[in-house]
Each structure stands twice: as structure tokens, then as C-alpha cells.
Write an enzyme that holds these catalytic residues in place. Sequence first.
Site, mmCIF file in Angstrom:
data_model
loop_
_atom_site.group_PDB
_atom_site.id
_atom_site.type_symbol
_atom_site.label_atom_id
_atom_site.label_comp_id
_atom_site.label_asym_id
_atom_site.label_seq_id
_atom_site.Cartn_x
_atom_site.Cartn_y
_atom_site.Cartn_z
ATOM 1 N N LYS A 32 58.344 19.610 -33.936
ATOM 2 C CA LYS A 32 59.113 18.390 -33.772
ATOM 3 C C LYS A 32 59.829 17.995 -35.055
ATOM 4 O O LYS A 32 60.987 17.580 -35.002
ATOM 5 C CB LYS A 32 58.132 17.349 -33.247
ATOM 6 N N THR A 33 59.191 18.178 -36.192
ATOM 7 C CA THR A 33 59.871 17.850 -37.455
ATOM 8 C C THR A 33 61.054 18.776 -37.670
ATOM 9 O O THR A 33 62.103 18.366 -38.145
ATOM 10 C CB THR A 33 58.891 17.989 -38.629
ATOM 11 N N ASP A 220 61.212 9.111 -35.195
ATOM 12 C CA ASP A 220 60.063 10.012 -35.092
ATOM 13 C C ASP A 220 58.853 9.204 -34.616
ATOM 14 O O ASP A 220 58.809 7.997 -34.812
ATOM 15 C CB ASP A 220 59.795 10.603 -36.492
ATOM 16 N N GLU A 221 57.860 9.842 -34.031
ATOM 17 C CA GLU A 221 56.641 9.174 -33.564
ATOM 18 C C GLU A 221 56.983 7.952 -32.711
ATOM 19 O O GLU A 221 56.436 6.873 -32.878
ATOM 20 C CB GLU A 221 55.766 8.733 -34.745
ATOM 21 N N GLN A 251 49.700 11.137 -28.124
ATOM 22 C CA GLN A 251 49.295 10.922 -29.514
ATOM 23 C C GLN A 251 49.512 9.482 -29.961
ATOM 24 O O GLN A 251 49.605 9.193 -31.152
ATOM 25 C CB GLN A 251 50.073 11.873 -30.432
ATOM 26 N N ARG A 604 45.167 19.046 -34.816
ATOM 27 C CA ARG A 604 45.585 19.299 -36.209
ATOM 28 C C ARG A 604 45.209 20.705 -36.630
ATOM 29 O O ARG A 604 45.632 21.209 -37.658
ATOM 30 C CB ARG A 604 44.920 18.322 -37.196
#
Length: 725
Positions: A32-33, A220-221, A251, A604
Site C-alpha cells: 500500500k505504501t 493513508d490509513e 486494521q 506484521r
Amino acid sequence: MTPPENLNTSQNEAVTAPLGPVLVLAGPGSGKTRVLTRRVAHLITAMGVVPRSIVAVTFTNKAAKEMSKRVQELLTPDTKAGDGLPNLGTFHALCARIIRQEADHLPLTRDYVIYDDSDQLSLVREVIKDLRLDPKQTRAGRILNAISKAKNELIELEDYDTDTYAHEVVRQVYDRYQQALLANNALDFDDLLFWVFRLLRDHDDIRSAYRRRFQHLLVDEFQDTNTAQYSLLRLLAGESPDLFVVGDPDQSIYRWRGADYRNVHRFQEDYPQTLTILLEQNYRSTQTILDVATAVIDRNPRRQRKRLFTDRGPGTPVVLHESYNENDEADFAVDIISTLTDSGEADPGDCAVMYRTNAQSRALEEAFLRASLSYRIVGAQRFYGRREIKDLIAYLRLIHNPVDRVSLLRALNTPPRGIGAKTVKLLLENSRQRGVDPAKILFALAREKDPALMDIFTPRTRRALVNFADSWLHWIEMKVDGGLVSLIDLIIEETGYRTYIDDGTEEGEARWENIQELRRVAYEYEDVDLASFLESIALISDQDTLSDEQNAPTLLTLHAAKGLEFPVVIIIGLDDGVLPHQRSFDDPEGIAEERRLFYVGVTRTKDRLYLLRSFRRRFAGPSTLSEPSRFLHSIPPKLLDGDLLGSQNWEQTAYKQKTTWDLSPKIPLEPQYQPGMRVRHKVFGEGIVMSTRIDHDDEEIQVEFEELGTKHLDASMAQLEILDG
DNA sequence: TAGTCTGGGCTTTTT
DNA sequence: GCCCAGACTA
């Protein structure tokens, strides 16, 4: 220019999507980044967008920095020059900047300061005292939470509902607290968003100016935006927005801070022409880890199921281990790490230990100390919340913004200089009577301008006050031409701060070292002004403090782990009451969020995952027996390995009853009841379902009965008849 | 006024 | 078990 990394089909679709609303639902580890940075670069290089007109909002400053670095690498030298850079930062940092620019339109000056939660707490305590409320009945923290919640939902004071006495009290405090903030030329975190929202809502000209300036928005997020942030975004976006948001409802872990993952659905409703793209391929974890993650998260109701897949292969099983108590658990975690690093299977820096609450880090830190191994711990609050750091920052804030009363009250007698409670009271009373700010009174006293002031204080007290004010005025002068570091040195010297804090004990020495550390941070801001320094340390996040320099294991909360990845992950405290935390027990939404938190931790992991729990655990007070986390029940046993639960003899009798924990997966239960339903019970009569939750293998319902009030019932036993829903 | 003592209250996560 | 606030004493 570095050669572009290859994108998969969905990633490419997202990066090259036409301008307009785009929603990217990105599973963990799905790049995603990379998509975000490539999108920014694509806007600039392929679509001819001016970098300055791009705003990308990230969750932490660290993420912003990382993105900025990667974007610059993607740009050709001639695009870099001249056109400025995209605006990257957190919502809060962006708002702080806008407020400084538009201060003329707000009831503040551009020198305003940002209060952290302990500053807020002092202010609320002061207000509670002022209002003569009983501090035992009206907990400052509780009230502050309520105020914060209101601000996050954009509820103005006038609109604050006072249907109950408790709310009435909150409203009163909210009112005074807000006045006090403005009198201090200060804002709290929530105000940063709220004031910018009001600014854009109420001033057509300012709103259209920002819309012209920020034409391309990326977030983002996105699942962790709150009402204030979402509304702000809509105001900025305007009618034909270019709005590119990336998120994952699974998330979402900041509900307690007002975040609402339903903003994802809201987005699709508010912008019907939205292009939605799913990123499901995972480039981080082994299939086993993804299977565990999926098994865990699939138990949450009402979610869009995603299919996480990888071509990395199964990898090693997930290890489950139970220790006797939290100290053994911590030792075991350290053991895992040293075994892996000794055998060369992992670097110390590859390993992370994650926990639900910060308090759990204590046992871990001790274990690392016992093993003489170094570690790094994530937690800015830890550093910037320390007494000595807060003291020095209070001085700096006073120099920057003399009307900051919270800082004044802190600095006035730290180190002790004969200005006690009585003197402070006298000063504040006088300030109120004359309607003059305390800072002005002190300055007038120092300059002996106001003879009326001379008689208020005894000569000795007056001398102490004048000394303080003299130094203060001196520092304000020095701020102009001296650098930040020499200003700090001057404060330390003139206040005798070192002798005060470094008392020769080990603790004193550590405190002095912290000050040296602050000095080092200040050095990096030597060329910038005091305002930016104060602003950035106020808006620093826990993750921002994580440096990559040290090759040592990382200790962090599950929340802080969001957005990071590690080859080896150890999650400790898989006990009911810790994860899920007991405070979420009677709220199904709360349990669902705890589950997402566990999911975040699991995902993670790149290669090896260890799940630890302990048989005994200390919460507050004595150590008690604890049950394995209910979340462990959702993991298929074939994915697990290691010393399974119940295989050891802790305490013969107490333990015997617990030797047969059943970890086999239960059939997922769907709740049959929903809040709001009318139901009938054979004995209790008719009532309304208040809440419902799945607990192990039954559904537990809370029903408000007409006659008998609230009852907790097990669905299988109660045999409720549904009247309507 | 400053430093020590005691009792009560609490403990989720953080920009 | 820990921290803070208020009380108490030098």
C-alpha cells in the site's frame, strides 16, 4: 532515477487510475505504501500535476518522511526543481500549519502552543477546582475524554447535550476549559482539527483558496479517520474531488480515539462514482501466517471478506507457548530471540515483541536487562512525558508564548525558588481582579512600573518573583539572536536546573542524560525557529521515535506496530483480560476491535510468529490465574506448534482443572439477536436487546426488561422469542 | 516554604 | 504494585 519496481495488475490499476475519487482496500502487506508513493509520482510525472498542489496525509510523521524520501527517488531531477514538493504529513501537522497561517481569522495568535494530555489534564483540574466541583466525583480524565469525544464529533459547546447531570457537568467544564485554552493562546490536539474545520466551513474565501491550492488529496490509513478528519477532507475536496484514499477496515484500531471505519462505506456513498480497488496479494508473510490471520479476523461479523494470498509458501508453524507467570514469559521471549540470533537465523533487529498495554513492557525490559541484551522501545510519551523534559519545554513555551498559564504554573517554582502555593494563589487572584495576565504582572513587577504591585507581596517573595521575571525577560531577548541550544543551556544555567535534577543518584543521572538527549534533538532544529521546534515535539508520535540505527529487538504496543513489519514477531499476553482487554468485554464492537488489534499484530510477521501467554499474571495488585485468550480458539491447531497449553505442571491442584484447554476451532457463531430487537422471555416478560456478544460457544445477550431492568442471558438457555427487530 | 509521609485510586490503546 | 495528591512536620 531508480528503475520502477514492478507492480501487479491491481496495484497498477490504482496507481494509474484517472483523477477522481478512488478507494483502495489494501490487505496487510499488499504494497500500500508503494501504491501511494507511486501514485504521487504518477500524478507529477505522467499527469503533469504541480507537486505543491498535492496533499498526502499519513498517520505518523515517520510515514510522511519515508514517503517523501521515496517520492523524491521516483522523480526526475527536472521535476524536482522549481515546482516545490508535495505536502506530506499527519492531519494534525497539516492543521497546525494552516492555523499558523490563518491565525488572523481565529481567536489565537500565530505563536499558539499545543497542549499534550498532561497539560490538558492540569487545565481541567484547575477548572474543576474553579467550579468547586468535587474532584473525587468528577474525574478529570473522564471529563477530558468526554470533551475530546465531542470535539472529534464536531459538537460545539452550544450543541452539547445536557440530558443527564453527568453531561451537564461535562458541558460546564468544556465551556471553561475552552475559554482557558484560548486565554492561554493554546490548543489541544482535537482543536487543531476542529478549528480548521470551522475555518473552512465559515469562510467561503478561505475555503475556496485552499481548494485551489490543494487539488489532489491522498489519505493513508483511511479506516482510522474520525468524524472531524473526514468532514475536513470533504470540505477540502469540494465538488469534483481528486481524492485517493487507502485503507483496510480490518486494521481499524483507533475507535476509542473517535476513528470510524464506517467512513470507508460513507466514502462510497458520498462519492458514488468512486473507483474501488482491492489489493489482496501479500508480499510480506508466509501462507501459514496469513492463514492464522484470516482465521482470526473471519470471526468478526459484518465485514467484507478478503482473500489474502502469497506465493511465499507455507513457512514454519506458529509457535504457541505458555509460561508460569509474566516474568517467565518475558524470559522466554528473550530466549527465543537469543536462540534465533545465536544460530544466525535472525538479526536482533529483525525481532519485535508486541503487547497490549504499555505496562507489560516492564517485565520484558527486566528480562532483557537480566540477559544483558540491548533493546529499543517505542514510546515518545515515555520521553516527552518525563518530568525533566516537560519542565524544560515549559520554559521554552513561556519564552515563545508568555500567556501559557499551564507552563507558567509549572515553571514558576521548578526548581524550588521560594514561590509556593500561597504566592501563586495571590498572583492568580490579582491577575483575575485586574483582568491582567499573570505574565504581565510579573513583567511589571520586574520593571517596577506599577507601584500598586509593590505591596501585594512580602519583600522576600517579591524578590523571588522579580528574579524569575528578570530571567524570563532576558531569555525572550536571547531567543531572537541566540540559537535554540544556547537558549536551553542558558535556561539550565540560570535556573540551576542541573544541580536540581542531577542529585548524584542513578535516577538523577538518568534525568540529566534525558536533558542531554533533548539538547541533541534541539540541535537538529538549530536553524529553524522555536515555533517549529515546539510544534514538532508536540505532534511527535510514538513510532516517530523508532530509529533504524540500532540493531536490537523492538518492544512496542500492538497499536504502535501498525504499518511496520518484522521477520520475527513475538506477541505476549494472549490471555483473556489482556487481549482482549477486559474493558472491552461487555461491548461487542470493543471485542471486534481487540480482534482486529490481534490481527494487526499477526500480520506484521514476515517469517516466524510466536504467541505467548502465562498461567499467572499480575494486573493491579496480587497475581491471579488467567485464561487463554478467546482469540486462540479461532486458530486451527494444525497451524500451531510448540509446548501446547496444559502440558506443564504449574501448581498441581489449581492447574489440573486447566489441563484440557480445548483449542479446536468452534463453528463460527453468528449472533441471532441484535440491539434494538424486542424479545419475550417466559419468566421475565418483554424487553429490548441492548447488546449481544459471542462468548466462546454461546451468544451472551444483555436485555433491558420492562419490569425487571437489565439482565445478562445466555442465548442457548434463555429461549427468547423475537417479537420484532 | 520544602520535603516527607500516607492513603486512595487506578490501569488501554495515542495524534 | 505504582503514582499522585493532599496532609503533616521541620
